[in-house]
Write a protein that holds these residues in place. Structure first.
Motif, PDB file in Angstrom:
ATOM      1  N   ILE A 322       0.851  -1.194   0.000  1.00 30.43           N
ATOM      2  CA  ILE A 322       0.000   0.000   0.000  1.00 30.43           C
ATOM      3  C   ILE A 322       0.883   1.240   0.000  1.00 30.43           C
ATOM      4  O   ILE A 322       1.868   1.302   0.731  1.00 30.43           O
ATOM      5  CB  ILE A 322      -0.943   0.000   1.236  1.00 30.43           C
ATOM      6  CG1 ILE A 322      -1.663   1.351   1.387  1.00 30.43           C
ATOM      7  CG2 ILE A 322      -0.188  -0.327   2.513  1.00 30.43           C
ATOM      8  CD1 ILE A 322      -2.678   1.390   2.517  1.00 30.43           C
ATOM      9  N   ARG A 323       0.544   2.223  -0.840  1.00 28.51           N
ATOM     10  CA  ARG A 323       1.248   3.509  -0.858  1.00 28.51           C
ATOM     11  C   ARG A 323       0.224   4.616  -1.127  1.00 28.51           C
ATOM     12  O   ARG A 323      -0.616   4.492  -2.024  1.00 28.51           O
ATOM     13  CB  ARG A 323       2.311   3.562  -1.956  1.00 28.51           C
ATOM     14  CG  ARG A 323       3.228   2.342  -2.044  1.00 28.51           C
ATOM     15  CD  ARG A 323       4.337   2.345  -1.022  1.00 28.51           C
ATOM     16  NE  ARG A 323       5.079   1.082  -1.085  1.00 28.51           N
ATOM     17  CZ  ARG A 323       6.362   0.948  -0.828  1.00 28.51           C
ATOM     18  NH1 ARG A 323       7.074   1.993  -0.456  1.00 28.51           N
ATOM     19  NH2 ARG A 323       6.952  -0.222  -0.914  1.00 28.51           N
ATOM     20  N   PHE A 324       0.315   5.671  -0.337  1.00 28.81           N
ATOM     21  CA  PHE A 324      -0.520   6.844  -0.596  1.00 28.81           C
ATOM     22  C   PHE A 324       0.029   7.581  -1.808  1.00 28.81           C
ATOM     23  O   PHE A 324       1.236   7.824  -1.907  1.00 28.81           O
ATOM     24  CB  PHE A 324      -0.537   7.749   0.632  1.00 28.81           C
ATOM     25  CG  PHE A 324      -1.500   7.312   1.694  1.00 28.81           C
ATOM     26  CD1 PHE A 324      -2.773   7.859   1.768  1.00 28.81           C
ATOM     27  CD2 PHE A 324      -1.138   6.341   2.620  1.00 28.81           C
ATOM     28  CE1 PHE A 324      -3.665   7.449   2.745  1.00 28.81           C
ATOM     29  CE2 PHE A 324      -2.023   5.928   3.609  1.00 28.81           C
ATOM     30  CZ  PHE A 324      -3.296   6.487   3.675  1.00 28.81           C
ATOM     31  N   TYR A 325      -0.872   7.950  -2.701  1.00 31.31           N
ATOM     32  CA  TYR A 325      -0.441   8.625  -3.919  1.00 31.31           C
ATOM     33  C   TYR A 325      -0.306  10.118  -3.689  1.00 31.31           C
ATOM     34  O   TYR A 325      -1.263  10.793  -3.304  1.00 31.31           O
ATOM     35  CB  TYR A 325      -1.429   8.363  -5.067  1.00 31.31           C
ATOM     36  CG  TYR A 325      -0.947   8.937  -6.371  1.00 31.31           C
ATOM     37  CD1 TYR A 325       0.069   8.301  -7.080  1.00 31.31           C
ATOM     38  CD2 TYR A 325      -1.471  10.119  -6.878  1.00 31.31           C
ATOM     39  CE1 TYR A 325       0.545   8.833  -8.272  1.00 31.31           C
ATOM     40  CE2 TYR A 325      -1.003  10.657  -8.066  1.00 31.31           C
ATOM     41  CZ  TYR A 325       0.016  10.004  -8.757  1.00 31.31           C
ATOM     42  OH  TYR A 325       0.492  10.531  -9.937  1.00 31.31           O
ATOM     43  N   THR A 326       0.883  10.644  -3.905  1.00 33.25           N
ATOM     44  CA  THR A 326       1.145  12.069  -3.692  1.00 33.25           C
ATOM     45  C   THR A 326       1.600  12.770  -4.973  1.00 33.25           C
ATOM     46  O   THR A 326       1.975  13.946  -4.936  1.00 33.25           O
ATOM     47  CB  THR A 326       2.221  12.267  -2.613  1.00 33.25           C
ATOM     48  OG1 THR A 326       3.429  11.602  -3.011  1.00 33.25           O
ATOM     49  CG2 THR A 326       1.755  11.702  -1.272  1.00 33.25           C
ATOM     50  N   ALA A 332      -7.084  14.043 -10.106  1.00 39.16           N
ATOM     51  CA  ALA A 332      -7.106  14.704  -8.797  1.00 39.16           C
ATOM     52  C   ALA A 332      -7.730  13.831  -7.715  1.00 39.16           C
ATOM     53  O   ALA A 332      -7.369  13.932  -6.536  1.00 39.16           O
ATOM     54  CB  ALA A 332      -7.875  16.026  -8.905  1.00 39.16           C
ATOM     55  N   GLY A 333      -8.650  12.953  -8.096  1.00 36.33           N
ATOM     56  CA  GLY A 333      -9.311  12.092  -7.121  1.00 36.33           C
ATOM     57  C   GLY A 333      -8.393  11.073  -6.475  1.00 36.33           C
ATOM     58  O   GLY A 333      -8.780  10.442  -5.477  1.00 36.33           O
ATOM     59  N   PHE A 334      -7.177  10.917  -7.006  1.00 37.61           N
ATOM     60  CA  PHE A 334      -6.220   9.969  -6.435  1.00 37.61           C
ATOM     61  C   PHE A 334      -5.313  10.623  -5.395  1.00 37.61           C
ATOM     62  O   PHE A 334      -4.605   9.924  -4.661  1.00 37.61           O
ATOM     63  CB  PHE A 334      -5.352   9.360  -7.541  1.00 37.61           C
ATOM     64  CG  PHE A 334      -6.062   8.331  -8.376  1.00 37.61           C
ATOM     65  CD1 PHE A 334      -5.854   6.981  -8.162  1.00 37.61           C
ATOM     66  CD2 PHE A 334      -6.955   8.711  -9.357  1.00 37.61           C
ATOM     67  CE1 PHE A 334      -6.505   6.022  -8.914  1.00 37.61           C
ATOM     68  CE2 PHE A 334      -7.619   7.770 -10.129  1.00 37.61           C
ATOM     69  CZ  PHE A 334      -7.403   6.423  -9.902  1.00 37.61           C
ATOM     70  N   LYS A 335      -5.337  11.943  -5.319  1.00 38.08           N
ATOM     71  CA  LYS A 335      -4.410  12.656  -4.446  1.00 38.08           C
ATOM     72  C   LYS A 335      -4.608  12.255  -2.989  1.00 38.08           C
ATOM     73  O   LYS A 335      -5.708  12.286  -2.444  1.00 38.08           O
ATOM     74  CB  LYS A 335      -4.628  14.166  -4.591  1.00 38.08           C
ATOM     75  CG  LYS A 335      -3.607  15.027  -3.872  1.00 38.08           C
ATOM     76  CD  LYS A 335      -2.266  15.017  -4.583  1.00 38.08           C
ATOM     77  CE  LYS A 335      -1.317  16.040  -3.984  1.00 38.08           C
ATOM     78  NZ  LYS A 335      -0.019  16.061  -4.691  1.00 38.08           N
ATOM     79  N   ASN A 336      -3.511  11.821  -2.362  1.00 38.36           N
ATOM     80  CA  ASN A 336      -3.491  11.433  -0.947  1.00 38.36           C
ATOM     81  C   ASN A 336      -4.411  10.241  -0.636  1.00 38.36           C
ATOM     82  O   ASN A 336      -4.870  10.097   0.495  1.00 38.36           O
ATOM     83  CB  ASN A 336      -3.843  12.618  -0.049  1.00 38.36           C
ATOM     84  CG  ASN A 336      -2.829  13.740  -0.148  1.00 38.36           C
ATOM     85  OD1 ASN A 336      -1.660  13.511  -0.434  1.00 38.36           O
ATOM     86  ND2 ASN A 336      -3.280  14.970   0.056  1.00 38.36           N
TER      87      ASN A 336
END
Length: 421
Positions: A322-326, A332-336
């Motif tokens: 798992i990785r938070f997308y930055t 834009a809906g994937f940010k954080n």
């Protein structure tokens, strides 16, 4: 007079009685039928312990990955499907059992393995990618993490480091052990590691079996200083996490956790958990998915005693990396938002998972919904690949490791292009 009429009746009865006694004695002395050989006992921690004795369950067993990596031109890229607007291409191949990934300061991608003894490095040289073996002779070197020029490697029972690794890829020094106070249990013994915003190294210790009451040294997440000192327990009640990352906004630790086997095909779900304070208990082995008491160990406990998951990841999905997308490449809906690799189930008649998803979060940090990004690793109830970890690159693209094929794919967003040509 008839023949035998002179033999007294009492003698005839006596002879018959003696015959019966003789037959009984012979029957007692006869060897009994050979018994079927007893099945060999399962080794401690075997995933088969607890498997129900019925025809459907007896057909299920862990999926064994091929012993060597798939050639680049044989990878199942044509079977893998992406969400609209995304593109998938082969980033590198030839790394048997490719597992966790870490990114170096100079763009090197380090890749651990679970079933072989090697750690790999994917390097860009003269416009081409090349795979190097930078460490071998290790035992289950699944976990890799990178910080300030140093590569950290987690084996089954110890953590080592290689300093200035990117300056010595052609002649890397041997790893130096920094921490070896870890159990040696094979079951759930492979490690995912990561370095937190507190500059500490986090390492899990799984339960030593499918569903067991364990001692104080198992079922937890620890953290240590980068020199191996100052070990402390961060979370308990953790069955088997093989992926975690920190929410970039709240700095809270999120981790995937694989729930127990053999309760049923559809329950319990894997969990996505969040640590809000040191020492939280996440239920295992007493409660699953926040609301199901364990049939064996749940007696005397209430699920309300434990921290519930922030989201459910599906039944036996084997949610791993798992990785938070930055980044800025994806919509834009994937940010954080956390992007998660689901390795896929093995103890379900109809397998589930085998994909990469984004878990969209509510404002309170719980999961709103799960949206697939890459699918197709599961074809006709058989695996053609199994995603393990995801890793964000500096340009905002993401890498996906596949231990079934020993490969890494690159996921990008934007104008479609023909990949791997």
């Amino acid at each position: 007079m008839r023949i035998g009429s002179s033999v007294p009746r009492s003698l005839l009865l006596a002879g018959a009685f003696i015959g019966v006694l003789s037959y009984g004695a012979a029957a007692q002395n006869a060897s009994p039928p050979a018994a079927a050989p007893a099945a060999a006992p399962l080794p401690p921690g075997s995933p088969m312990i607890g498997r129900p004795d019925n025809e459907a369950a007896q057909k299920l067993a862990p999926q064994v990955a091929p012993p060597i990596a798939t050639a680049a031109d044989k990878l199942p890229l044509d079977k893998l499907k992406t969400a609209p607007g995304f593109n998938l291409e082969v980033y590198a191949a030839g790394m048997t059992n490719a597992r966790e990934m870490a990114l170096g300061d100079k763009g090197t991608v380090f890749v651990g393995s679970r079933l072989v003894d090697k750690v790999y490095a994917i390097v860009n040289k003269d416009g081409k990618r090349e795979v190097k073996i930078i460490a071998s002779g290790l035992y289950r070197p699944n976990g890799v993490a990178f910080k300030d020029g140093t590569l950290y490697i987690a084996e089954l029972s110890k953590i080592s480091k290689i300093e200035k690794i990117e300056d010595n890829l052609d002649n890397p020094p041997k790893p130096t052990v920094i921490y070896d106070n870890l159990p040696k249990d094979g079951a759930h013994g492979w490690k995912f590691i990561a370095i937190g915003p507190d500059n500490k190294l986090y390492v899990p210790v799984g339960q030593p079996g499918n569903n067991v009451l364990h001692d104080k040294d198992h079922g937890q997440i620890r953290r240590i200083n980068l020199d191996g000192s100052g070990a402390e327990v961060v979370a308990v009640g953790v069955r088997n996490t093989v992926g975690f990352d920190w929410n970039p906004e709240t700095k809270q630790l999120y981790f995937t956790d694989n729930s127990r086997d053999w309760m049923s095909e559809d329950l319990p779900n894997d969990e996505l958990n969040r640590v809000t304070k040191i020492g939280e208990h996440f239920g295992s082995p007493y409660c699953w998915q926040g609301n199901i008491p364990d049939p064996e160990f749940g007696w005397g406990h209430s699920c309300s005693e434990f921290t519930p998951p922030v989201g459910l990841m599906g039944p036996h999905a084997a949610s791993l990396g798992i990785r938070f997308y930055t980044g800025k490449m994806f919509p834009a809906g994937f940010k954080n938002q956390p992007i998660i690799a689901r390795h896929g189930s093995w103890n379900r008649t109809n397998k589930f998972g085998g994909d990469v998803v984004v878990a969209h979060l509510n404002k309170d940090g719980t999961v709103k919904n799960i949206e697939p990004i890459v699918t197709g690793f599961l074809q006709d109830n058989k695996y053609v690949g199994r995603p393990v970890d995801v890793l964000q690159m500096k340009d905002g693209s993401m890498l996906i490791s596949d231990d079934w094929n020993g490969a890494v794919y690159r996921l990008s967003y934007g104008k479609a292009k023909v990949a791997a040509q």
